[in-house]
Design a protein around this motif. Structure first.
Motif, PDB file in Angstrom:
ATOM      1  N   SER A 166       0.413  -1.182  -0.344  1.00 53.47           N
ATOM      2  CA  SER A 166       0.005   0.435   0.166  1.00 53.47           C
ATOM      3  C   SER A 166       0.758   0.780  -0.276  1.00 53.47           C
ATOM      4  O   SER A 166       2.619   1.033   0.618  1.00 53.47           O
ATOM      5  CB  SER A 166      -0.696  -0.294   1.308  1.00 53.47           C
ATOM      6  OG  SER A 166       0.010   0.372   2.631  1.00 53.47           O
ATOM      7  N   PRO A 167       0.631   2.510   0.280  1.00 52.77           N
ATOM      8  CA  PRO A 167       1.255   3.423  -0.311  1.00 52.77           C
ATOM      9  C   PRO A 167       1.793   3.526   1.456  1.00 52.77           C
ATOM     10  O   PRO A 167       2.664   4.376   1.481  1.00 52.77           O
ATOM     11  CB  PRO A 167      -0.096   4.531  -0.647  1.00 52.77           C
ATOM     12  CG  PRO A 167      -0.764   4.387  -1.722  1.00 52.77           C
ATOM     13  CD  PRO A 167      -0.928   2.360  -0.893  1.00 52.77           C
ATOM     14  N   THR A 168       0.823   3.650   2.005  1.00 50.56           N
ATOM     15  CA  THR A 168       1.888   3.736   3.744  1.00 50.56           C
ATOM     16  C   THR A 168       3.102   2.896   3.539  1.00 50.56           C
ATOM     17  O   THR A 168       3.779   3.341   4.259  1.00 50.56           O
ATOM     18  CB  THR A 168       0.534   3.831   4.639  1.00 50.56           C
ATOM     19  OG1 THR A 168      -0.479   4.435   4.310  1.00 50.56           O
ATOM     20  CG2 THR A 168       1.392   3.460   5.836  1.00 50.56           C
ATOM     21  N   GLU A 169       2.557   1.394   3.169  1.00 54.49           N
ATOM     22  CA  GLU A 169       3.298   0.123   3.253  1.00 54.49           C
ATOM     23  C   GLU A 169       4.650   1.199   2.349  1.00 54.49           C
ATOM     24  O   GLU A 169       6.429   0.464   2.998  1.00 54.49           O
ATOM     25  CB  GLU A 169       3.568  -0.898   2.993  1.00 54.49           C
ATOM     26  CG  GLU A 169       2.202  -0.857   4.356  1.00 54.49           C
ATOM     27  CD  GLU A 169       1.506  -2.746   3.224  1.00 54.49           C
ATOM     28  OE1 GLU A 169       0.926  -3.428   4.425  1.00 54.49           O
ATOM     29  OE2 GLU A 169       1.206  -2.790   2.110  1.00 54.49           O
ATOM     30  N   TRP A 170       4.481   1.627   1.402  1.00 48.35           N
ATOM     31  CA  TRP A 170       5.556   2.057   0.529  1.00 48.35           C
ATOM     32  C   TRP A 170       6.918   3.008   1.255  1.00 48.35           C
ATOM     33  O   TRP A 170       7.785   3.007   0.923  1.00 48.35           O
ATOM     34  CB  TRP A 170       5.297   2.124  -0.357  1.00 48.35           C
ATOM     35  CG  TRP A 170       6.048   2.281  -1.892  1.00 48.35           C
ATOM     36  CD1 TRP A 170       6.907   1.616  -2.662  1.00 48.35           C
ATOM     37  CD2 TRP A 170       6.846   3.762  -2.660  1.00 48.35           C
ATOM     38  NE1 TRP A 170       8.237   1.817  -3.250  1.00 48.35           N
ATOM     39  CE2 TRP A 170       8.179   2.940  -3.075  1.00 48.35           C
ATOM     40  CE3 TRP A 170       6.351   4.765  -1.996  1.00 48.35           C
ATOM     41  CZ2 TRP A 170       8.559   3.831  -4.230  1.00 48.35           C
ATOM     42  CZ3 TRP A 170       7.157   5.836  -2.702  1.00 48.35           C
ATOM     43  CH2 TRP A 170       7.988   5.204  -3.978  1.00 48.35           C
ATOM     44  N   ALA A 171       5.820   3.818   2.302  1.00 52.69           N
ATOM     45  CA  ALA A 171       6.932   5.002   2.600  1.00 52.69           C
ATOM     46  C   ALA A 171       7.521   4.570   3.144  1.00 52.69           C
ATOM     47  O   ALA A 171       8.153   4.857   3.682  1.00 52.69           O
ATOM     48  CB  ALA A 171       5.859   6.540   3.100  1.00 52.69           C
ATOM     49  N   GLY A 172       7.231   3.641   4.214  1.00 53.87           N
ATOM     50  CA  GLY A 172       7.410   2.826   5.287  1.00 53.87           C
ATOM     51  C   GLY A 172       8.785   1.983   4.698  1.00 53.87           C
ATOM     52  O   GLY A 172      10.357   2.154   5.184  1.00 53.87           O
ATOM     53  N   ALA A 173       9.119   1.991   3.076  1.00 52.67           N
ATOM     54  CA  ALA A 173      10.163   1.022   2.746  1.00 52.67           C
ATOM     55  C   ALA A 173      11.269   2.290   1.864  1.00 52.67           C
ATOM     56  O   ALA A 173      12.549   2.079   2.780  1.00 52.67           O
ATOM     57  CB  ALA A 173       9.821   0.083   1.659  1.00 52.67           C
ATOM     58  N   VAL A 174      10.611   3.352   2.067  1.00 53.05           N
ATOM     59  CA  VAL A 174      11.328   4.862   1.691  1.00 53.05           C
ATOM     60  C   VAL A 174      12.215   5.312   2.969  1.00 53.05           C
ATOM     61  O   VAL A 174      13.537   5.648   3.134  1.00 53.05           O
ATOM     62  CB  VAL A 174      10.268   5.772   1.105  1.00 53.05           C
ATOM     63  CG1 VAL A 174      10.698   7.357   0.919  1.00 53.05           C
ATOM     64  CG2 VAL A 174       9.768   5.425  -0.341  1.00 53.05           C
ATOM     65  N   ALA A 175      11.360   5.219   4.108  1.00 53.51           N
ATOM     66  CA  ALA A 175      11.794   5.640   5.170  1.00 53.51           C
ATOM     67  C   ALA A 175      13.556   4.664   5.248  1.00 53.51           C
ATOM     68  O   ALA A 175      14.291   5.742   5.900  1.00 53.51           O
ATOM     69  CB  ALA A 175      10.960   5.324   6.450  1.00 53.51           C
ATOM     70  N   GLU A 176      12.986   3.351   5.762  1.00 54.15           N
ATOM     71  CA  GLU A 176      14.213   2.651   5.536  1.00 54.15           C
ATOM     72  C   GLU A 176      15.555   2.572   4.475  1.00 54.15           C
ATOM     73  O   GLU A 176      16.128   2.779   4.808  1.00 54.15           O
ATOM     74  CB  GLU A 176      13.783   1.297   5.616  1.00 54.15           C
ATOM     75  CG  GLU A 176      14.568  -0.037   5.947  1.00 54.15           C
ATOM     76  CD  GLU A 176      15.375  -0.144   7.137  1.00 54.15           C
ATOM     77  OE1 GLU A 176      16.156  -0.597   7.546  1.00 54.15           O
ATOM     78  OE2 GLU A 176      14.169   0.987   8.132  1.00 54.15           O
ATOM     79  N   GLY A 402      13.341   7.700  -7.576  1.00 54.82           N
ATOM     80  CA  GLY A 402      15.474   7.723  -6.530  1.00 54.82           C
ATOM     81  C   GLY A 402      15.250   8.322  -4.934  1.00 54.82           C
ATOM     82  O   GLY A 402      14.694   9.078  -4.998  1.00 54.82           O
ATOM     83  N   ILE A 403      15.682   7.536  -3.920  1.00 53.39           N
ATOM     84  CA  ILE A 403      15.679   7.487  -2.650  1.00 53.39           C
ATOM     85  C   ILE A 403      17.386   7.816  -2.959  1.00 53.39           C
ATOM     86  O   ILE A 403      18.493   7.161  -2.907  1.00 53.39           O
ATOM     87  CB  ILE A 403      14.983   7.472  -2.168  1.00 53.39           C
ATOM     88  CG1 ILE A 403      14.369   6.417  -1.955  1.00 53.39           C
ATOM     89  CG2 ILE A 403      15.586   6.704  -0.647  1.00 53.39           C
ATOM     90  CD1 ILE A 403      12.880   7.480  -2.541  1.00 53.39           C
ATOM     91  N   PRO A 409       9.532  10.380   3.096  1.00 50.20           N
ATOM     92  CA  PRO A 409       8.823   9.300   2.357  1.00 50.20           C
ATOM     93  C   PRO A 409       7.206   9.930   1.796  1.00 50.20           C
ATOM     94  O   PRO A 409       7.132   9.243   0.609  1.00 50.20           O
ATOM     95  CB  PRO A 409       8.278   8.532   3.594  1.00 50.20           C
ATOM     96  CG  PRO A 409       9.903   8.797   4.347  1.00 50.20           C
ATOM     97  CD  PRO A 409      10.456  10.160   4.282  1.00 50.20           C
ATOM     98  N   GLU A 410       6.837  11.102   2.504  1.00 51.99           N
ATOM     99  CA  GLU A 410       5.393  11.391   2.025  1.00 51.99           C
ATOM    100  C   GLU A 410       5.225  12.542   0.775  1.00 51.99           C
ATOM    101  O   GLU A 410       5.051  11.910  -0.329  1.00 51.99           O
ATOM    102  CB  GLU A 410       4.889  12.151   2.838  1.00 51.99           C
ATOM    103  CG  GLU A 410       4.429  12.100   3.607  1.00 51.99           C
ATOM    104  CD  GLU A 410       5.364  11.199   5.230  1.00 51.99           C
ATOM    105  OE1 GLU A 410       6.627  12.208   4.514  1.00 51.99           O
ATOM    106  OE2 GLU A 410       5.412  11.046   6.039  1.00 51.99           O
ATOM    107  N   SER A 411       6.777  12.889   0.279  1.00 49.61           N
ATOM    108  CA  SER A 411       7.246  13.403  -0.797  1.00 49.61           C
ATOM    109  C   SER A 411       7.126  11.888  -2.094  1.00 49.61           C
ATOM    110  O   SER A 411       6.922  12.224  -3.557  1.00 49.61           O
ATOM    111  CB  SER A 411       8.049  14.522  -1.174  1.00 49.61           C
ATOM    112  OG  SER A 411       8.001  15.248   0.206  1.00 49.61           O
TER     113      SER A 411
END
Length: 432
Positions: A166-176, A402-403, A409-411
């Motif tokens: 989900s978008p929320t789960e993917w934001a968590g992946a970005v944060a990691e 690209g991270i 994450p939200e952006s």
């Protein structure tokens, strides 16, 4: 884990291909994409930008390869098939004579693999020059133009659902990923997400192609073996000894207000986060092309490429080819670039496997075409979706970002949403 069904087994021609290319004089106002007849998603091919390029249909021959040697396997197959072909080429331009369209899985371990398709019919346009190439395994060429092109079919009701994350789960992946970068485990990683699509009517690839071409005319609108999209990124072009590559990295969403967008473009050009991301991508491309080229031209600063929904930092890299490396082999040397993977490549790839929870399939892999001379154009399969081979009412759409150390994450979720818009709009736009 979400994955797509694999392609059929190799389909090598039982006899040498017979290929003929002749000039074509279409009616005034003809458009390449409008010449495509109704056929299966897997047997419709396209590589079109601003009304020029190649379209095709049918399947005179094809091959699918898997694993780390998939590029080399495709290259060897094409060398064998094209060198044994009986060819009559009355036009003699890049893209005439025998032509294969290809799409390559991002990862070597992907069950989707890498596919080359030789269409039965290819129609090409370059400037005022039009041509048609027919290919078969006997002396009788296939039908060139259908008596009447069937109506393009709308996909009907379209339903979107979260893919692997989900978008929320993917934001968590970005944060990691940001945490790993800040801990100096790597410099950059590109994380992608998928979106599941179901339609009430079978997906007509021509519906998607026509809308993508209309709304994103500066992109290369492609279709190969059910993979459909509009990529702004030219991985590599080889034409008569000149090699070019367009690198995109660093993105900002457009607002639709021209004055505001100019201000946003200026901020993108000054953004340390985006400039850092872009520098990694340019360096990876220049380093990969250098062994094959001389007189390399790598601009010091990027320009801002304006697309209808987003803007990118862009750099055009060019060089003069010093060996006989084909366009497909050049694409292999460039894949995966920092623009779709990250740096260092091995560490970034491991993190992608850990955090994405999906098989990218052919998303972010090379897609394009090559002729018998080795000339061709290969883009990166971005802004795209794949029609499932066992269900033409279903697609998977993909988008990635690209991270780097300064990513939020939200952006990044908002940026990935913007990159999904081309395919979402193409599916849901009303009939004109």
């Amino acid at each position: 884990m979400t994955s797509l069904p694999t392609s059929d087994q190799d389909s090598a021609p039982l006899a040498p291909l017979v290929t003929r290319t002749v000039s074509l004089s279409p009616e005034d106002g003809a458009a390449l994409l409008a010449l495509l007849p109704a056929t299966s998603p897997r047997d419709t091919t396209s590589w079109v930008r601003r009304g020029e390029g190649l379209v095709g249909w049918g399947r005179a021959a094809s091959v699918t390869a898997h694993g780390a040697d998939r590029f080399a396997a495709l290259e060897a197959w094409w060398r064998s098939v094209s060198s044994s072909a009986v060819v009559r080429d009355e036009v003699d331009l890049p893209g005439t004579g025998p032509v294969a369209f290809g799409s390559i899985s991002y990862a070597a371990e992907s069950p989707v693999g890498a596919t080359l398709v030789v269409p039965s019919v290819v129609i090409g346009r370059r400037g005022d020059q039009w041509w048609v190439t027919t290919t078969s395994t006997d002396a009788l060429p296939p039908s060139v133009l259908p008596a009447a092109v069937d109506d393009v079919t709308a996909p009907g009701e379209v339903a979107f659902a979260d893919g692997s994350l989900s978008p929320t789960e993917w934001a968590g992946a970005v944060a990691e990923a940001v945490t790993r970068i800040q801990n100096d485990e790597l410099d950059k990683v590109v994380l992608a997400r998928d979106l599941d699509v179901r339609t009430s009517e079978p997906i007509d690839v021509r519906w998607l192609l026509s809308r993508l071409a209309e709304n994103y005319e500066s992109t290369w609108v492609f279709a190969v073996d059910g993979l459909v999209g509009a990529t702004p990124e030219m991985l590599v072009r080889r034409e008569k000894g000149l090699v070019t590559s367009r690198v995109l990295a660093g993105t900002i969403r457009r607002t639709g207000d021209d004055e505001h967008d100019l201000a946003l473009a200026a901020s993108l050009a000054r953004s340390s986060k985006d400039l850092e991301e872009h520098e990694y991508a340019v360096r990876s491309v220049a380093d990969a092309l250098a062994p094959h080229c001389s007189s390399m031209n790598v601009p010091e600063s990027p320009f801002v490429l304006h697309l209808s929904n987003v803007m990118h930092l862009a750099t055009d890299v060019a060089g003069v080819l010093t060996d006989d490396t084909t366009s497909l082999a050049l694409a292999a040397s460039l894949h995966p670039s920092a623009a779709v993977c990250g740096t260092p490549t091995p560490v970034a790839n491991e993190l992608i496997s850990e955090l994405e929870h999906m098989d990218r399939g052919r998303y972010a892999g090379p897609v394009g075409w090559m002729d018998a001379r080795g000339d061709g154009e290969w883009g990166i399969a971005l802004r795209c979706g794949a029609v499932h081979h066992d269900d033409d009412h279903r697609m998977s759409l993909y988008a990635g970002c690209g991270i780097v150390a300064g990513s939020e994450p939200e952006s990044e979720v908002a940026e990935s949403d913007a990159k999904l818009i081309p395919m979402r709009d193409a599916l849901t736009s009303p009939r004109p």
